[in-house]
Design a protein around this motif. Structure first.
Motif, PDB file in Angstrom:
ATOM      1  N   ALA A   4       0.810  -1.247  -0.119  1.00 64.68           N
ATOM      2  CA  ALA A   4      -0.285  -0.071  -0.001  1.00 64.68           C
ATOM      3  C   ALA A   4       0.744   1.139  -0.029  1.00 64.68           C
ATOM      4  CB  ALA A   4      -1.052  -0.044   1.121  1.00 64.68           C
ATOM      5  N   LEU A   5       0.540   2.278  -0.730  1.00 67.78           N
ATOM      6  CA  LEU A   5       1.320   3.369  -0.843  1.00 67.78           C
ATOM      7  C   LEU A   5       0.169   4.438  -0.300  1.00 67.78           C
ATOM      8  CD1 LEU A   5       3.396   5.316  -1.669  1.00 67.78           C
ATOM      9  CD2 LEU A   5       2.858   5.237  -4.069  1.00 67.78           C
ATOM     10  N   LEU A   6       0.691   5.213   0.806  1.00 72.04           N
ATOM     11  CA  LEU A   6      -0.277   6.137   1.274  1.00 72.04           C
ATOM     12  C   LEU A   6       0.673   7.404   1.490  1.00 72.04           C
ATOM     13  CD1 LEU A   6      -1.366   4.111   4.364  1.00 72.04           C
ATOM     14  CD2 LEU A   6      -2.375   4.149   2.318  1.00 72.04           C
ATOM     15  N   SER A   7       0.008   8.465   1.955  1.00 76.98           N
ATOM     16  CA  SER A   7       0.728   9.639   1.936  1.00 76.98           C
ATOM     17  C   SER A   7       0.321  10.718   3.266  1.00 76.98           C
ATOM     18  CB  SER A   7       0.297  10.670   0.420  1.00 76.98           C
ATOM     19  OG  SER A   7       0.830  11.980   0.734  1.00 76.98           O
ATOM     20  N   ALA A   8       1.296  11.257   3.929  1.00 77.37           N
ATOM     21  CA  ALA A   8       0.863  12.056   4.917  1.00 77.37           C
ATOM     22  C   ALA A   8       1.789  13.526   4.779  1.00 77.37           C
ATOM     23  CB  ALA A   8       1.432  11.325   6.415  1.00 77.37           C
ATOM     24  N   LEU A   9       0.987  14.203   3.728  1.00 70.42           N
ATOM     25  CA  LEU A   9       1.940  15.380   3.470  1.00 70.42           C
ATOM     26  C   LEU A   9       1.071  16.482   3.184  1.00 70.42           C
ATOM     27  CD1 LEU A   9       4.128  13.811   0.437  1.00 70.42           C
ATOM     28  CD2 LEU A   9       4.708  14.835   2.590  1.00 70.42           C
ATOM     29  N   GLU A  10      -0.299  16.416   2.610  1.00 67.59           N
ATOM     30  CA  GLU A  10      -1.448  17.289   2.495  1.00 67.59           C
ATOM     31  C   GLU A  10      -1.753  18.228   3.843  1.00 67.59           C
ATOM     32  OE1 GLU A  10      -2.521  18.523  -0.542  1.00 67.59           O
ATOM     33  OE2 GLU A  10      -1.082  17.258  -1.312  1.00 67.59           O
ATOM     34  N   PRO A  11      -1.802  19.420   3.734  1.00 63.72           N
ATOM     35  CA  PRO A  11      -2.411  20.076   5.029  1.00 63.72           C
ATOM     36  C   PRO A  11      -4.025  19.953   5.113  1.00 63.72           C
ATOM     37  CG  PRO A  11      -1.790  21.654   3.231  1.00 63.72           C
ATOM     38  CD  PRO A  11      -1.184  20.171   2.739  1.00 63.72           C
ATOM     39  N   ALA A  12      -4.449  20.100   6.385  1.00 63.29           N
ATOM     40  CA  ALA A  12      -5.923  20.120   6.435  1.00 63.29           C
ATOM     41  C   ALA A  12      -6.246  21.595   6.459  1.00 63.29           C
ATOM     42  CB  ALA A  12      -6.223  19.334   7.817  1.00 63.29           C
ATOM     43  N   ASP A  13      -7.565  21.822   6.414  1.00 57.76           N
ATOM     44  CA  ASP A  13      -8.030  23.208   6.207  1.00 57.76           C
ATOM     45  C   ASP A  13      -7.712  23.762   7.723  1.00 57.76           C
ATOM     46  OD1 ASP A  13      -8.536  22.553   3.626  1.00 57.76           O
ATOM     47  OD2 ASP A  13     -11.025  22.751   4.195  1.00 57.76           O
ATOM     48  N   GLY A  14      -7.850  23.254   8.812  1.00 57.67           N
ATOM     49  CA  GLY A  14      -7.648  23.757  10.085  1.00 57.67           C
ATOM     50  C   GLY A  14      -6.231  23.987  10.581  1.00 57.67           C
ATOM     51  N   GLY A  15      -5.455  23.486   9.827  1.00 55.37           N
ATOM     52  CA  GLY A  15      -4.101  23.319  10.424  1.00 55.37           C
ATOM     53  C   GLY A  15      -3.458  21.886  10.525  1.00 55.37           C
ATOM     54  N   GLY A  16      -2.386  21.705  10.425  1.00 53.67           N
ATOM     55  CA  GLY A  16      -1.833  20.421  10.965  1.00 53.67           C
ATOM     56  C   GLY A  16      -1.926  19.431   9.431  1.00 53.67           C
ATOM     57  N   LEU A  17      -2.049  18.102   9.353  1.00 50.97           N
ATOM     58  CA  LEU A  17      -2.036  17.259   8.187  1.00 50.97           C
ATOM     59  C   LEU A  17      -3.201  16.703   8.244  1.00 50.97           C
ATOM     60  CD1 LEU A  17       1.454  15.798   8.292  1.00 50.97           C
ATOM     61  CD2 LEU A  17       0.779  17.555   6.931  1.00 50.97           C
ATOM     62  N   ARG A  18      -3.826  16.158   6.872  1.00 53.07           N
ATOM     63  CA  ARG A  18      -4.938  15.524   6.869  1.00 53.07           C
ATOM     64  C   ARG A  18      -4.989  14.138   7.512  1.00 53.07           C
ATOM     65  NH1 ARG A  18      -6.603  16.045   0.592  1.00 53.07           N
ATOM     66  NH2 ARG A  18      -6.986  18.358   0.473  1.00 53.07           N
ATOM     67  N   ALA A  19      -3.558  13.476   7.330  1.00 55.02           N
ATOM     68  CA  ALA A  19      -3.224  12.152   7.925  1.00 55.02           C
ATOM     69  C   ALA A  19      -3.512  12.174   9.366  1.00 55.02           C
ATOM     70  CB  ALA A  19      -1.999  11.812   7.448  1.00 55.02           C
ATOM     71  N   GLU A  20      -3.232  13.216  10.058  1.00 51.00           N
ATOM     72  CA  GLU A  20      -3.253  13.264  11.495  1.00 51.00           C
ATOM     73  C   GLU A  20      -4.550  13.569  12.125  1.00 51.00           C
ATOM     74  OE1 GLU A  20       1.158  15.481  12.764  1.00 51.00           O
ATOM     75  OE2 GLU A  20      -0.668  16.716  11.628  1.00 51.00           O
ATOM     76  N   LEU A  21      -5.768  14.124  11.218  1.00 47.24           N
ATOM     77  CA  LEU A  21      -7.022  14.290  11.671  1.00 47.24           C
ATOM     78  C   LEU A  21      -7.600  13.170  12.397  1.00 47.24           C
ATOM     79  CD1 LEU A  21      -8.549  16.596   8.803  1.00 47.24           C
ATOM     80  CD2 LEU A  21      -7.823  17.316  11.037  1.00 47.24           C
ATOM     81  N   SER A  22      -8.388  13.303  13.579  1.00 43.69           N
ATOM     82  CA  SER A  22      -8.740  12.039  14.115  1.00 43.69           C
ATOM     83  C   SER A  22     -10.339  11.731  13.806  1.00 43.69           C
ATOM     84  CB  SER A  22      -8.881  12.394  15.861  1.00 43.69           C
ATOM     85  OG  SER A  22      -9.170  11.284  16.405  1.00 43.69           O
ATOM     86  N   LEU A  23     -10.602  10.388  13.523  1.00 39.19           N
ATOM     87  CA  LEU A  23     -11.767  10.105  13.302  1.00 39.19           C
ATOM     88  C   LEU A  23     -12.139   8.741  14.355  1.00 39.19           C
ATOM     89  CD1 LEU A  23     -14.542   9.396  11.785  1.00 39.19           C
ATOM     90  CD2 LEU A  23     -13.044   8.016   9.936  1.00 39.19           C
ATOM     91  N   ALA A  24     -12.992   8.887  15.250  1.00 43.42           N
ATOM     92  CA  ALA A  24     -13.376   8.160  16.041  1.00 43.42           C
ATOM     93  C   ALA A  24     -12.034   7.536  16.948  1.00 43.42           C
ATOM     94  CB  ALA A  24     -13.944   6.655  15.380  1.00 43.42           C
TER      95      ALA A  24
END
Length: 396
Positions: A4-24
């Motif tokens: 699997a090729l994943l990415s943790a580079l894109e910024p989230a709208d509210g700061g930080g990275l999309r990959a770091e956002l918390s779901l459940a």
């Protein structure tokens, strides 16, 4: 090997990275890694600038089931790919429904190569068009591809600071990998979300909870209410909700037994109904937890608890009958009724939901006990279950 090729580079709208956002309670990256494991990936490569807490937590979660590599350059990515590998590529922050992805990519015992696409102007992606890179005048990349290692190997020919996922997309298109449209119902039903801001995360969590906890028919009123209660507790609080509901259930059971011992049968059975209702909430929260953490143990333990719950229910009903002076063949009624109700819950077709709602049954028993007719209620409900089974067999 499946990779699997994943990415943790894109910024989230509210700061930080999309990959770091918390779901459940889990990061978006962790959800993507779990999806990869479900699809049989033995290695996960994560593009990043540097390891961050989300990446390190994800690595700890999956290291027992797969290799994990934080990749900081295109050359490192190429070096980690081996001849014969198949690579599952997911866009940064994409949160698809795992069962949907499995249907899309699995073909018997192998993966189906492809580049999945969405229409350029589709309303479901209007606010996240930057995530879904444009392919041509009518299509965008849907954020999902399956390519061979030979495609990944060619990425080294691109610029060293280039976007790896964008380069892979172009290389896949040049290699004439089939473009496969994403089914319309997947987009319209919210099964293809991008975690870019809090609103997207909330929408995905709602979808997650609804998938994990489908509403039972209102023919089973207390089970339906228990499901609604578990949904309102939410995925992030499912663990605490399960513990609290279990403790409440134990307290209600003890109170019910004490009240029956004091010959307050109706009140005691009402508390027993409350115990079963709390158990339904705890079981729903556990199913939600299992969906979050992809845990298989929940099903096995749920069956054990079902058997234990049925035994406790039979014992309480027998105790209640003894307290009412029924020291004869009527003591067999609880076992007969519960056994027939279990059979009806499996074989009674559209009526099965009602026969699986033991909390409602005990509420009916409490009502009957208040009129001194507990044994009669047990017999009538048992006959009702038997009738449902026979009618189902007759219709066949």
């Amino acid at each position: 090997m499946r990779t699997a090729l994943l990415s943790a580079l894109e910024p989230a709208d509210g700061g930080g990275l999309r990959a770091e956002l918390s779901l459940a309670g889990r990061s978006v990256l962790s959800w993507q890694a779990s999806l990869a494991l479900e699809l049989g990936c033995e290695r996960i490569l994560c593009l990043c600038d540097a390891p961050n807490p989300a990446i390190l937590a994800c690595q700890r979660e999956i290291e027992a089931g797969a290799q994990f590599h934080a990749v900081r350059s295109l050359h490192q990515l190429v070096a980690l790919c081996r001849a014969g590998d198949m690579a599952l590529v997911l866009a940064d922050g994409l949160l698809p429904e795992p069962s949907v992805v499995a249907v899309l990519v699995e073909a018997e015992d192998r993966w189906r190569r492809g580049i999945w696409t969405v229409p350029v102007e589709h309303p479901a992606i209007a606010d996240r068009a930057d995530t879904f890179e444009r392919i041509d005048a009518s299509r965008r990349w849907a954020g999902l591809s399956v390519v061979g290692a030979e495609i990944v190997a060619r990425i080294a020919d691109g610029p060293a600071d280039g976007d790896a996922l964008a380069i892979l997309l172009r290389l896949g298109l040049q290699a004439k990998i089939a473009c496969r449209p994403l089914p319309e119902e997947v987009l319209s039903q919210g099964q293809w979300q991008v975690a870019a801001r809090a609103a997207n995360i909330e929408a995905r969590e709602v979808q997650l909870v609804r998938t994990a906890l489908p509403m039972p028919p209102f023919a089973a009123p207390l089970r339906a209410l228990a499901t609604l209660a578990a949904r309102s507790i939410g995925a992030a609080n499912a663990a605490r909700g399960r513990v609290l509901a279990s403790l409440v259930g134990i307290a209600a059971l003890v109170l019910g037994a004490v009240l029956i011992a004091w010959q307050q049968t109706a009140a005691g059975l009402a508390f027993a109904a409350a115990k079963l209702f709390a158990a339904d909430i705890a079981e729903a929260c556990e199913r939600l937890q299992a969906r979050i953490w992809s845990a298989g143990e929940a099903v096995r333990w749920t069956r054990v608890r079902m058997l234990g719950g049925a035994s406790v229910a039979a014992a309480l009903l027998c105790f209640a009958l003894v307290q009412e002076g029924a020291l004869d063949a009527r003591l067999a009624l609880p076992l007969l009724m519960l056994g027939l109700a279990h059979l009806a819950s499996v074989k009674a077709g559209s009526a099965a939901a009602f026969w699986n709602d033991r909390a409602t049954h005990f509420l009916l028993f409490a009502l009957a006990a208040s009129f001194g007719a507990l044994a009669e209620a047990l017999a009538l409900l048992g006959l009702g279950a038997l009738t449902s089974i026979l009618l189902k067999g007759y219709r066949r």
